[in-house]
Each structure stands twice: as C-alpha cells, then as structure tokens.
Design a protein around this motif. Structure first.
Motif, mmCIF file in Angstrom:
data_model
loop_
_atom_site.group_PDB
_atom_site.id
_atom_site.type_symbol
_atom_site.label_atom_id
_atom_site.label_comp_id
_atom_site.label_asym_id
_atom_site.label_seq_id
_atom_site.Cartn_x
_atom_site.Cartn_y
_atom_site.Cartn_z
ATOM 1 N N PRO A 24 14.030 34.707 31.778
ATOM 2 C CA PRO A 24 13.554 34.160 33.053
ATOM 3 C C PRO A 24 12.323 33.272 32.868
ATOM 4 O O PRO A 24 11.541 33.440 31.920
ATOM 5 N N VAL A 25 12.148 32.338 33.792
ATOM 6 C CA VAL A 25 10.972 31.460 33.725
ATOM 7 C C VAL A 25 9.705 32.179 34.168
ATOM 8 O O VAL A 25 8.598 31.645 34.025
ATOM 9 N N THR A 26 9.858 33.389 34.697
ATOM 10 C CA THR A 26 8.687 34.174 35.084
ATOM 11 C C THR A 26 8.028 34.846 33.889
ATOM 12 O O THR A 26 6.942 35.402 34.013
ATOM 13 N N ALA A 27 8.701 34.808 32.731
ATOM 14 C CA ALA A 27 8.146 35.411 31.519
ATOM 15 C C ALA A 27 7.677 34.311 30.569
ATOM 16 O O ALA A 27 8.189 33.193 30.582
ATOM 17 N N GLU A 28 6.701 34.626 29.741
ATOM 18 C CA GLU A 28 6.196 33.678 28.753
ATOM 19 C C GLU A 28 7.026 33.737 27.465
ATOM 20 O O GLU A 28 7.529 34.806 27.120
ATOM 21 N N ALA A 30 7.022 30.416 29.333
ATOM 22 C CA ALA A 30 7.790 29.932 30.474
ATOM 23 C C ALA A 30 8.359 28.535 30.230
ATOM 24 O O ALA A 30 9.477 28.225 30.664
ATOM 25 N N HIS A 31 7.593 27.683 29.563
ATOM 26 C CA HIS A 31 8.048 26.309 29.318
ATOM 27 C C HIS A 31 9.305 26.305 28.444
ATOM 28 O O HIS A 31 10.260 25.554 28.716
ATOM 29 N N HIS A 33 11.448 28.840 28.103
ATOM 30 C CA HIS A 33 12.533 29.457 28.879
ATOM 31 C C HIS A 33 13.114 28.462 29.886
ATOM 32 O O HIS A 33 14.332 28.402 30.083
ATOM 33 N N ALA A 34 12.243 27.678 30.512
ATOM 34 C CA ALA A 34 12.728 26.680 31.468
ATOM 35 C C ALA A 34 13.598 25.636 30.767
ATOM 36 O O ALA A 34 14.619 25.192 31.313
#
Length: 292
Positions: A24-28, A30-31, A33-34
C-alpha cells in the motif's frame, strides 16, 4: 443470479489478487510503492493471466489455485514493461495511455520498482495455497521464462539487433524469448495446475508458441497502422529506432498472412481438448484481431 462468464470472472479475480499483493502507498517507502502500483494497476489487456486461467480450467484446475500464477505472471510482465520503457532501453514516455514509470516517478525509482515487481512475482508463487511440488514447478517455469534463456535474453538480442540486419529465423528466435517465453510460461503454469501430462503440455506449448509469435506480428502491424491514442503507447517507434520487424522483412501483406497462419497453428494444437479449449481458441483469435 447468473454467473459471470469465465474471462470476466477471471479478470476480477486477478485484479483482486494484484491489489492484495501490491504494497500500500500508506506504508514506506511510499514513493516506491506508488510506482509499483502505477505500473501494475493502470489497465492492460491481462492476456497472460487469462492464458493461465484458460489453460488451467481446460485441464481441470480449480480457479482458486490459478489466482497466484495468474497474478505472478502479470507482475513479471509489468516489471518487463517498466524496464523496457527506460531511456537505456526503448526510451518510451507513454504506456497504457499514461506516463511511463520513469517519467512519472524518476528513473531510479522506475528501476527499483521493476526489481521489486519481479521479486514480488516469485513471492506470490512461493506463498501460494498449492502443493509444494506444484509451487516448485511454477517457480522454475517462471524463472526460466524471465531470465537469460527467456525474456531478458530476448531483450538483449533485440537491443543488439537494433539498427542492424537480421534474417527471419533470427527475428523469430529473438521474439520466442522476448515475447513468447512469458506467454508459454503462462499457459504452462495453468496446465501444471490442471495436472496435464507430458503429451498435453507439449501440445499446449505449441499453442503458446504460435500465440506468442502472432502477438508480436500483430504488434509490428499495429505500430504502423494504429495511432498512439489507440495503442496507449508511442506509435511508429519501430521505424524511428530502426528495429527489425516482421513487416520490414515480409511486407505488410506478408506479415498479415503469417499472422493468420500462426493463429491457425494455435487452434490446431488445441484439438485434443475439444470444447474445453474454447477460451484458449478465443484468446488466439483476440491476439490476431486486437487493435491495441
């Protein structure tokens, strides 16, 4: 309520599996993961997962068993697209109608996102709810298709051939690795889940080889005939980069004839499966007729 037809249901299944597998993008970080999610969840034909499901169901596999290899092959395909678009490779700014990962997130993040997607593909297979010997066969099949004897080797051959000369046999060997290996792996992983014997695996490999070649020939034709908007990527790249193509070697009419011949070979290979191969035949037809 009437059940959704197979391909519609399978598409929903693999999208859900991909969504769950991607961080998820809520976890580091984040960039990163996005960027991974941008690469995978931005549309696409999902041809390779559909081949996993179609081959698996045709040989008797349960759909739930096929979710992991279907997601894994799409994750690996997404990795290949991210790296293929990099400035050092094909240097493309658009994929699936959106900015490519290196354009949207930077080149370093794109390299890392591709690496992470490849690793995630094997993690999904290793963690699958399937017998250990089946998981091992899946892992070996996908690893072989991805490496120097498969997709990466084909990409290296493609880069070496750009701007040079290549005969038809050499072009076919190149694309049997770059494009065909992952398509063959998709079919084989589905058939492994269905317990296909050696004879049926060989017939399905013939089917997949013909579909892979047809897919590439159709790509070469579309690069000339379709617009960037239709393709979701830059049209005319082959000529601009002086790539050897089937259209260049056979002419447009010759490439179309070869495309239809490969489609017929694919359908003929499915003979022993009869009605069970209906979706596999439909996927071969889609490969010939697709417009993007």
């Amino acid at each position: 309520m009437r059940a959704e037809p197979g391909p519609t249901r399978w598409l929903a299944r693999v999208e859900a599996k991909l969504e769950a597998a991607l961080p998820p993008v809520t976890a580091e970080p984040a960039h990163l993961h996005a960027a991974m999610r941008h690469a995978v969840l931005g549309g696409g034909k999902r041809l390779r997962p559909m081949l996993v499901y179609a081959a698996g169901v045709a040989t008797g596999a349960d759909e739930t068993t096929l979710d992991a290899p279907a997601a894994a092959v799409e994750l690996l395909h997404a990795f290949s697209l991210v790296h293929d678009d990099l400035p050092a490779m094909d240097d493309d700014a658009m994929r699936r109608g959106r900015p490519t990962v290196h354009v949207a997130f930077g080149e370093a993040t794109a390299i890392l996102a591709g690496d992470a997607l490849q690793a995630l593909a094997f993690e999904v297979l290793a963690d699958a709810d399937a017998p250990p010997d089946m998981r091992l066969d899946w892992l070996a099949t996908l690893a072989s298709a991805a490496g120097a004897a498969g997709m990466c080797g084909g990409q290296a051959m493609d880069m070496a051939a750009t701007g040079g000369e290549l005969e038809l046999d050499g072009l076919q060997r190149l694309h049997a690795l770059k494009t065909g290996a992952l398509i063959r792996a998709s079919v084989r992983m589905g058939a492994i889940a269905g317990g296909a014997d050696a004879g049926l695996l060989a017939r399905l490999d013939d089917y997949a080889a013909a579909v892979g070649l047809a897919f590439q020939i159709r790509d070469d034709i579309l690069d000339i005939e379709a617009s960037s908007e239709q393709l979701g990527k830059t049209a005319g790249k082959d000529a601009a980069q002086d790539k050897v193509t089937y259209v260049g070697l056979l002419g447009l009419d010759g490439a179309r004839r070869r495309l239809l011949r490969e489609a017929e070979k694919a359908r003929a290979a499915l003979g022993p499966l009869g009605a069970r191969a209906e979706v596999l035949r439909g996927l071969a037809d889609f490969t010939v007729a697709r417009t993007h």
